[in-house]
Write an enzyme that holds these catalytic residues in place. Structure first.
Site, PDB file in Angstrom:
ATOM      1  N   SER A 221      61.722  28.866  60.818  1.00 19.96           N
ATOM      2  CA  SER A 221      60.744  28.995  59.729  1.00 19.96           C
ATOM      3  C   SER A 221      59.878  27.736  59.714  1.00 19.96           C
ATOM      4  O   SER A 221      60.284  26.685  60.248  1.00 19.96           O
ATOM      5  CB  SER A 221      61.496  29.090  58.403  1.00 19.96           C
ATOM      6  OG  SER A 221      60.629  28.919  57.300  1.00 19.96           O
TER       7      SER A 221
ATOM      8  N   TYR B 184      68.193  26.668  52.383  1.00 18.19           N
ATOM      9  CA  TYR B 184      67.349  27.319  53.398  1.00 18.19           C
ATOM     10  C   TYR B 184      66.702  26.282  54.307  1.00 18.19           C
ATOM     11  O   TYR B 184      66.731  26.397  55.539  1.00 18.19           O
ATOM     12  CB  TYR B 184      66.290  28.157  52.676  1.00 18.19           C
ATOM     13  CG  TYR B 184      65.450  29.043  53.559  1.00 18.19           C
ATOM     14  CD1 TYR B 184      65.869  30.325  53.906  1.00 18.19           C
ATOM     15  CD2 TYR B 184      64.214  28.613  54.043  1.00 18.19           C
ATOM     16  CE1 TYR B 184      65.087  31.145  54.698  1.00 18.19           C
ATOM     17  CE2 TYR B 184      63.426  29.431  54.840  1.00 18.19           C
ATOM     18  CZ  TYR B 184      63.869  30.701  55.168  1.00 18.19           C
ATOM     19  OH  TYR B 184      63.091  31.514  55.960  1.00 18.19           O
TER      20      TYR B 184
HETATM   21  P1  NAD Z   1      64.432  40.711  55.444  1.00 25.23           P
HETATM   22  O1  NAD Z   1      65.160  40.506  54.155  1.00 25.23           O
HETATM   23  O2  NAD Z   1      63.345  41.734  55.520  1.00 25.23           O
HETATM   24  O3  NAD Z   1      65.456  41.031  56.602  1.00 25.23           O
HETATM   25  C1  NAD Z   1      66.651  40.321  56.740  1.00 25.23           C
HETATM   26  C2  NAD Z   1      67.570  41.080  57.652  1.00 25.23           C
HETATM   27  O4  NAD Z   1      68.801  40.356  57.730  1.00 25.23           O
HETATM   28  C3  NAD Z   1      67.920  42.490  57.136  1.00 25.23           C
HETATM   29  O5  NAD Z   1      68.064  43.347  58.237  1.00 25.23           O
HETATM   30  C4  NAD Z   1      69.270  42.262  56.455  1.00 25.23           C
HETATM   31  O6  NAD Z   1      70.058  43.438  56.361  1.00 25.23           O
HETATM   32  C5  NAD Z   1      69.877  41.243  57.404  1.00 25.23           C
HETATM   33  N1  NAD Z   1      70.969  40.494  56.836  1.00 25.23           N
HETATM   34  C6  NAD Z   1      71.025  39.804  55.669  1.00 25.23           C
HETATM   35  N2  NAD Z   1      72.248  39.275  55.502  1.00 25.23           N
HETATM   36  C7  NAD Z   1      72.975  39.634  56.602  1.00 25.23           C
HETATM   37  C8  NAD Z   1      74.298  39.403  57.017  1.00 25.23           C
HETATM   38  N3  NAD Z   1      75.166  38.693  56.286  1.00 25.23           N
HETATM   39  N4  NAD Z   1      74.705  39.936  58.189  1.00 25.23           N
HETATM   40  C9  NAD Z   1      73.859  40.679  58.953  1.00 25.23           C
HETATM   41  N5  NAD Z   1      72.593  40.935  58.603  1.00 25.23           N
HETATM   42  C10 NAD Z   1      72.169  40.417  57.440  1.00 25.23           C
HETATM   43  O7  NAD Z   1      63.902  39.262  55.846  1.00 25.23           O
HETATM   44  P2  NAD Z   1      62.772  38.765  56.861  1.00 25.23           P
HETATM   45  O8  NAD Z   1      61.659  38.208  56.038  1.00 25.23           O
HETATM   46  O9  NAD Z   1      62.483  39.797  57.896  1.00 25.23           O
HETATM   47  O10 NAD Z   1      63.525  37.518  57.501  1.00 25.23           O
HETATM   48  C11 NAD Z   1      64.049  37.523  58.805  1.00 25.23           C
HETATM   49  C12 NAD Z   1      64.198  36.090  59.276  1.00 25.23           C
HETATM   50  O11 NAD Z   1      62.919  35.469  59.316  1.00 25.23           O
HETATM   51  C13 NAD Z   1      65.078  35.208  58.375  1.00 25.23           C
HETATM   52  O12 NAD Z   1      65.876  34.356  59.156  1.00 25.23           O
HETATM   53  C14 NAD Z   1      64.053  34.433  57.571  1.00 25.23           C
HETATM   54  O13 NAD Z   1      64.563  33.212  57.136  1.00 25.23           O
HETATM   55  C15 NAD Z   1      62.968  34.252  58.625  1.00 25.23           C
HETATM   56  N6  NAD Z   1      61.650  33.955  58.053  1.00 25.23           N
HETATM   57  C16 NAD Z   1      61.027  34.823  57.224  1.00 25.23           C
HETATM   58  C17 NAD Z   1      59.777  34.499  56.729  1.00 25.23           C
HETATM   59  C18 NAD Z   1      59.015  35.420  55.810  1.00 25.23           C
HETATM   60  O14 NAD Z   1      58.004  34.969  55.265  1.00 25.23           O
HETATM   61  N7  NAD Z   1      59.426  36.651  55.634  1.00 25.23           N
HETATM   62  C19 NAD Z   1      59.178  33.277  57.061  1.00 25.23           C
HETATM   63  C20 NAD Z   1      59.850  32.417  57.918  1.00 25.23           C
HETATM   64  C21 NAD Z   1      61.084  32.769  58.417  1.00 25.23           C
END
Ligand code: NAD
Length: 260
Positions: A142, A155
């Site tokens: 991130s 985080y």
């Molecule tokens: P999201 O909530 O849409 O998806 C998260 C996924 O992780 C889902 O499939 C959920 O079921 C799964 N998950 C959660 N806990 C879990 C567990 N204990 N075991 C297995 N699976 C689990 O989130 P996202 O925004 O797609 O985020 C995905 C990644 O990208 C994360 O690591 C997040 O930190 C990172 N990220 C997101 C953003 C953003 O703006 N959305 C920005 C930077 C980084």
């Protein structure tokens, strides 16, 4: 381009992980999907990926906070898909609170899912990559792996840790055809961010649209969300032969956030 490769994408039932699974399947990769959600919905996603792109697609309900589950997930990929050539460590959660009020169990959960799972999955997958003499590890960190924001202590700590792990694993595999990199997205419109919009709307007492413009996208100079497809395309590039010398680095996809 990646026809016949096998990819494990953690947290791929939603958001960024699902977008990356889609992009890799489109390139011909067999896919292991992982994450939580409605069983019927997940089966629909699994069947669509398999049918649309004529690839194998299996689902593992492994909980990324449990090392034994993570090992079982990698073993399932080896059994059903033949190996693990590509590992995308993407699963992640968020919790927002000031340090004195940050719940201990949320700290532990975020460190386990966002950081320790990257270690456990890589530890299980690297021997399989070595056996085939080729591999790619892509860690979805991130902008918060590079800079901090208040109230996101767990985080930010976990994502900074992911960058340290990425560099270390890259050095350990540098002489092999295995690379390890991190992608550092800015804000991407996914369920994880939608929840933050709701929370911030309550905290600030302003409508969602104003939260998006004035709070969420404030640090992102582009003024717009990063698209999931952009992260899928970058992952595909890192997994391609053109990406073979890119290792141990982090690639920002954040609309200029960390340039400021
Ligand atoms: P999201 O909530 O849409 O998806 C998260 C996924 O992780 C889902 O499939 C959920 O079921 C799964 N998950 C959660 N806990 C879990 C567990 N204990 N075991 C297995 N699976 C689990 O989130 P996202 O925004 O797609 O985020 C995905 C990644 O990208 C994360 O690591 C997040 O930190 C990172 N990220 C997101 C953003 C953003 O703006 N959305 C920005 C930077 C980084």
């Amino acid at each position: 381009m990646l026809k016949g490769r096998s990819a494990v994408i953690t947290g791929s039932t939603s958001g960024i992980g699902l977008g990356i699974a889609h992009a890799l399947a489109k390139e011909g990769c067999n896919i292991l999907l992982n994450g939580f959600g409605d069983a019927t919905e997940i089966e629909k996603i699994r069947a669509e990926l398999a049918n649309d792109f004529k690839v194998k697609c299996v689902y593992s309900p492994a909980d990324m906070s449990k090392p034994a589950d993570i090992r079982a997930m990698i073993a399932l990929a080896a059994k059903e898909l033949g190996s693990v050539d590509i590992l995308v460590n993407n699963a992640g959660i968020q919790h927002v609170a000031p340090v004195p009020e940050f719940p201990d169990e949320k700290w532990d959960q975020i460190i386990a899912i966002n950081l320790s799972s990257v270690f456990h999955a890589s530890k299980a997958a690297i021997p399989l990559m070595r056996a085939k003499g080729w591999g790619r590890v892509v860690n979805i960190a991130s902008a918060h792996g590079l800079v901090a924001s208040p109230f996101k202590s767990a985080y930010v700590s976990a994502k900074h840790g992911v960058l340290g792990f990425t560099k270390t694993l890259a050095l350990e595999t540098a002489k092999e055809q295995i690379t390890c990199n991190a992608i550092c997205p800015g804000y991407v419109r996914t369920p994880l961010v939608d929840k933050q919009v709701d929370d911030q709307a309550k905290v600030h007492g302003i409508p969602r649209e104003r939260v998006i413009a004035e709070v969420i996208l404030k640090p992102q100079p582009s003024g717009r969300f990063v698209e999931v497809d952009e992260l899928g395309a970058l992952t595909v590039f890192l997994c391609s032969e053109a990406g073979k010398s890119i290792t141990g680095t982090s690639l920002s996809v954040d609309g200029g956030w960390t340039a400021a």
